[in-house]
Design a protein around this motif. Sequence first.
Motif: not given
Length: 252
Positions: A212-222
């Motif tokens: 769902v989220t863009p491919p960065d670890i921070m947004s995926q964690m959020l």
Amino acid sequence: MADDQQMPGASDTFISHLVELRNRIMKASAAIIVVFLCLMPWAASIYDALAQPMMAALPAGSKMIATGVITPFLIPVKVTLLVAFIIALPWVLYQAWAFVAPGLYAHEKKLIAPLVISSSLLFVAGVAFCYFLVFGVVFKFVNDFAPASVSVAPDIDSYFGFVMTMFLAFGLTFEVPIVVIVLVRMGLVSVEKLKEIRPYVIVGAFIIAAVVTPPDIMSQMLLAVPLCLLYEVGLWIAPLFVRVTQAPEETA
């Protein structure tokens, strides 16, 4: 003959329910329309507020673009309509509750009312979490990653579609406790079984976040971390909810 005598009464009851449903829908729709018309003079400002996280991440002086002929008018109208729906949501939910409440038992009212209210609040909380926290991280990452030879100027239609997708993803994510509670209350699965599959839920949460989220670890964690935490909240509340909403025969 007895069946023939009962049929007119049943038909009248069905028609009265349809009339009541129509009236409730009309009242809910009227509230949304009234709020929408009141907000329309500020439609451009409402869209600017929605675009603020993106504008804060863009270089100073940058603006979004509109490629369609009527897009500068249509997109703010859509955003304003959505805001009007959110503002009128308590009245819409009241109309839905007023329609179904007369046919419910006391223990069923204890079951439905908290679920309707809490699910609405959780969805709004998910949207607010996405807007105030996630967008700042996502848009900053995207714009920092853009090559120096690229001038970032998002199209307002594409931005609206992306924002709605993210709002829906985080709004539904915050509904996880409700899903857990309903599954346990209906007896489809036990709390113990849900605790056993916890590792699979955690893996699934990170897979969903990656899609769902863009491919960065921070947004995926959020996205993944709140999903896991809300799953635990559901496991904690479900037994309490089951005890409070039991029917008298279930308690006996």
